[in-house]
Structures are given as C-alpha cells and as structure tokens.
Design a protein around this motif. Structure first.
Motif, mmCIF file in Angstrom:
data_model
loop_
_atom_site.group_PDB
_atom_site.id
_atom_site.type_symbol
_atom_site.label_atom_id
_atom_site.label_comp_id
_atom_site.label_asym_id
_atom_site.label_seq_id
_atom_site.Cartn_x
_atom_site.Cartn_y
_atom_site.Cartn_z
ATOM 1 N N ALA A 103 0.852 -1.186 0.000
ATOM 2 C CA ALA A 103 0.000 0.000 0.000
ATOM 3 C C ALA A 103 0.893 1.243 0.000
ATOM 4 C CB ALA A 103 -0.899 -0.011 1.233
ATOM 5 N N PRO A 104 0.452 2.306 -0.666
ATOM 6 C CA PRO A 104 1.257 3.530 -0.686
ATOM 7 C C PRO A 104 1.654 4.013 0.720
ATOM 8 C CG PRO A 104 -0.508 3.695 -2.269
ATOM 9 C CD PRO A 104 -0.746 2.429 -1.499
ATOM 10 N N ALA A 105 0.751 3.889 1.684
ATOM 11 C CA ALA A 105 1.080 4.323 3.051
ATOM 12 C C ALA A 105 2.239 3.507 3.622
ATOM 13 C CB ALA A 105 -0.141 4.220 3.956
ATOM 14 N N PRO A 118 -6.148 4.956 9.903
ATOM 15 C CA PRO A 118 -6.141 3.566 9.420
ATOM 16 C C PRO A 118 -4.771 3.173 8.868
ATOM 17 C CG PRO A 118 -7.999 4.783 8.498
ATOM 18 C CD PRO A 118 -7.149 5.776 9.227
ATOM 19 N N GLU A 119 -4.478 1.890 8.886
ATOM 20 C CA GLU A 119 -3.179 1.382 8.446
ATOM 21 C C GLU A 119 -2.885 1.703 6.977
ATOM 22 O OE1 GLU A 119 -1.204 -2.954 8.091
ATOM 23 O OE2 GLU A 119 -2.162 -2.499 10.011
ATOM 24 N N ASP A 120 -3.923 1.824 6.155
ATOM 25 C CA ASP A 120 -3.710 2.104 4.732
ATOM 26 C C ASP A 120 -3.661 3.604 4.423
ATOM 27 O OD1 ASP A 120 -6.401 2.573 5.179
ATOM 28 O OD2 ASP A 120 -7.091 1.507 3.389
ATOM 29 N N GLU A 121 -3.540 4.420 5.466
ATOM 30 C CA GLU A 121 -3.395 5.864 5.311
ATOM 31 C C GLU A 121 -2.270 6.331 6.233
ATOM 32 O OE1 GLU A 121 -7.156 7.760 6.041
ATOM 33 O OE2 GLU A 121 -8.141 6.687 4.412
ATOM 34 N N LEU A 122 -1.800 7.556 6.010
ATOM 35 C CA LEU A 122 -0.739 8.107 6.852
ATOM 36 C C LEU A 122 -0.839 9.623 6.856
ATOM 37 C CD1 LEU A 122 1.950 7.676 8.471
ATOM 38 C CD2 LEU A 122 3.142 7.889 6.270
ATOM 39 N N ILE A 123 -0.627 10.192 8.018
ATOM 40 C CA ILE A 123 -0.491 11.645 8.145
ATOM 41 C C ILE A 123 0.873 11.876 8.785
ATOM 42 C CG2 ILE A 123 -1.371 13.773 9.195
ATOM 43 C CD1 ILE A 123 -4.137 12.407 9.336
ATOM 44 N N ARG A 155 5.729 4.977 4.968
ATOM 45 C CA ARG A 155 6.223 4.653 6.314
ATOM 46 C C ARG A 155 7.679 4.189 6.281
ATOM 47 N NH1 ARG A 155 0.781 3.018 6.988
ATOM 48 N NH2 ARG A 155 -0.210 4.254 8.621
ATOM 49 N N MET A 156 8.089 3.558 5.193
ATOM 50 C CA MET A 156 9.490 3.156 5.066
ATOM 51 C C MET A 156 10.400 4.367 4.858
ATOM 52 S SD MET A 156 9.487 -0.339 2.839
ATOM 53 C CE MET A 156 7.908 -0.394 1.993
ATOM 54 N N LEU A 157 9.864 5.416 4.234
ATOM 55 C CA LEU A 157 10.656 6.606 3.930
ATOM 56 C C LEU A 157 10.704 7.611 5.082
ATOM 57 C CD1 LEU A 157 9.347 7.311 0.312
ATOM 58 C CD2 LEU A 157 11.682 6.641 0.921
ATOM 59 N N HIS A 197 5.288 21.503 6.123
ATOM 60 C CA HIS A 197 3.972 21.035 5.688
ATOM 61 C C HIS A 197 3.530 19.788 6.447
ATOM 62 C CE1 HIS A 197 4.574 23.686 2.228
ATOM 63 N NE2 HIS A 197 3.276 23.551 1.991
ATOM 64 N N ILE A 198 2.238 19.543 6.397
ATOM 65 C CA ILE A 198 1.658 18.285 6.866
ATOM 66 C C ILE A 198 1.132 17.578 5.620
ATOM 67 C CG2 ILE A 198 -0.174 17.209 8.234
ATOM 68 C CD1 ILE A 198 0.059 19.568 10.171
ATOM 69 N N TYR A 199 1.438 16.278 5.523
ATOM 70 C CA TYR A 199 1.072 15.479 4.351
ATOM 71 C C TYR A 199 0.062 14.419 4.752
ATOM 72 C CZ TYR A 199 5.002 17.823 2.245
ATOM 73 O OH TYR A 199 5.844 18.800 1.776
ATOM 74 N N PHE A 200 -0.908 14.207 3.872
ATOM 75 C CA PHE A 200 -1.970 13.233 4.084
ATOM 76 C C PHE A 200 -1.914 12.236 2.936
ATOM 77 C CE2 PHE A 200 -3.061 17.269 5.891
ATOM 78 C CZ PHE A 200 -3.713 16.986 7.079
ATOM 79 N N VAL A 201 -1.586 10.996 3.245
ATOM 80 C CA VAL A 201 -1.530 9.933 2.241
ATOM 81 C C VAL A 201 -2.819 9.136 2.371
ATOM 82 C CG1 VAL A 201 -0.292 7.901 1.418
ATOM 83 C CG2 VAL A 201 0.987 9.815 2.432
ATOM 84 N N ASN A 202 -3.599 9.114 1.303
ATOM 85 C CA ASN A 202 -4.878 8.403 1.300
ATOM 86 C C ASN A 202 -4.681 6.951 0.881
ATOM 87 O OD1 ASN A 202 -6.561 10.686 2.007
ATOM 88 N ND2 ASN A 202 -5.972 11.494 0.004
#
Length: 177
Positions: free
Chosen positions: A7-9, A28-33, A13-15, A39-44
């Motif tokens: 998943a992109p999130a 949720p595990e498939d998302e990341l803030i 998380r690795m980066l 900046h604040i980034y939101f990965v959907n």
C-alpha cells in the motif's frame, strides 16, 4: 521485498521516520499523516497525497482539528489535481532528504522497475552498493519519476522489488528472493 504490492502508506512509512508520523493510533493502516519541514502530508488509501502548511502549534492539535484545517485551508495542495501522480513529485516538493543513520546496516540492493503500461516489455534492473535500504527505496522511486518524465508521462514506471544481494562463502553472488 515486493514493493508494487504494498500500500502507498506502507511505502511512505518506510521513507518517513516514525517521529514524523501524526496520530498513528487514529489513522487507518492504509493511510498516513505526517509532518515534514513546513507542511503536513496526508496519504490516502488510494495513494493520493494532500499537503497543507503546518499551522501554529500543530503538534498540540487533535486529528479532527487538523482535518478541519485541511478542509478549510486555501493553501492545500492536492498533488493529483496538479497532475503529479508519482512519489518523485511529492518527494521533490517536500525537499526530502533520506534519513540515514550510521547504525543501520549497509548492503547491496538489486532494484527492479517495470513500465506498468507495458509489463511484458523489458524492465530495468540495477544494483546500488553499500547503501541503506531507505536510500535504495528513495533512489528507485526517483528513478521511476525520471523514467515517467522521459516518456512525457505517457507511461508509468513502478518499483517491483528491492532485493538485498548477499555474497556467499564461495565468492559467488547470491540473490535472496
């Protein structure tokens, strides 16, 4: 490690070091803030990324307030709306620098990239020697970005896998799949 099935999130998380993640127990595990620089980034869950400038005292705000800021900010960046679909665009905009600690082991990694529009065509495969895994991942994502750019965005290149290459005791190189 198979990258294209992740998943992109998970890739983000690795980066991004864990200390930059925001609300890890609420998202949720498939998302990341996460926050990075200013900046604040939101990965959907679909891989799309939004960004907004960090509000004052951002670390004291709860998730609901941050999401409200995102919805009402005039300075929100929607990378998909900007036509920026790959990791490389976002990493460049972020001014991303690979967090490499000397404590982590360095190794040789073999990277495999394919063109998702022509998956049966020959992909590219190369090795990076004496690097950290995070650097290998970053390099691979930026290489995909470069290949996408060279094809004028008509093709989408993706990292298939990153494999640690180990030397065997016989002197031959062995690849762990």
């Amino acid at each position: 490690m198979e990258i294209n099935n992740g998943a992109p999130a998970q890739i983000w998380r690795m980066l991004i070091p864990e200390s930059y993640w925001m609300y890890p127990d609420e998202v949720p595990e498939d998302e990341l803030i996460f926050h990075y620089r200013d900046h604040i980034y939101f990965v959907n869950n679909d891989g799309s990324v939004l960004a907004m400038p960090k509000p004052a005292c951002f670390d004291l705000l709860d998730l609901g307030t941050i999401l409200e800021y995102l919805a009402t900010s005039d300075d929100t960046i929607d990378f998909d709306d900007e036509g920026e679909f790959d990791f490389g665009f976002v990493l460049k905009q972020m001014g991303y620098i690979v967090p490499v600690k000397e404590k982590r082991a360095k190794a040789t990694y073999q990277i495999e990239i394919i063109n998702t529009a022509l998956p049966k065509a020959n992909g590219s495969r190369y090795e990076l020697k004496n690097v950290h895994f995070v650097f290998a991942l970053y390099h691979a994502l930026m290489r995909c970005h470069e290949l996408n750019q060279k094809t004028d965005w008509e093709y989408e290149h993706e990292v298939v896998r990153i494999v640690k290459v180990e030397a065997s005791t016989t002197g031959k190189v062995q690849v762990n799949l």
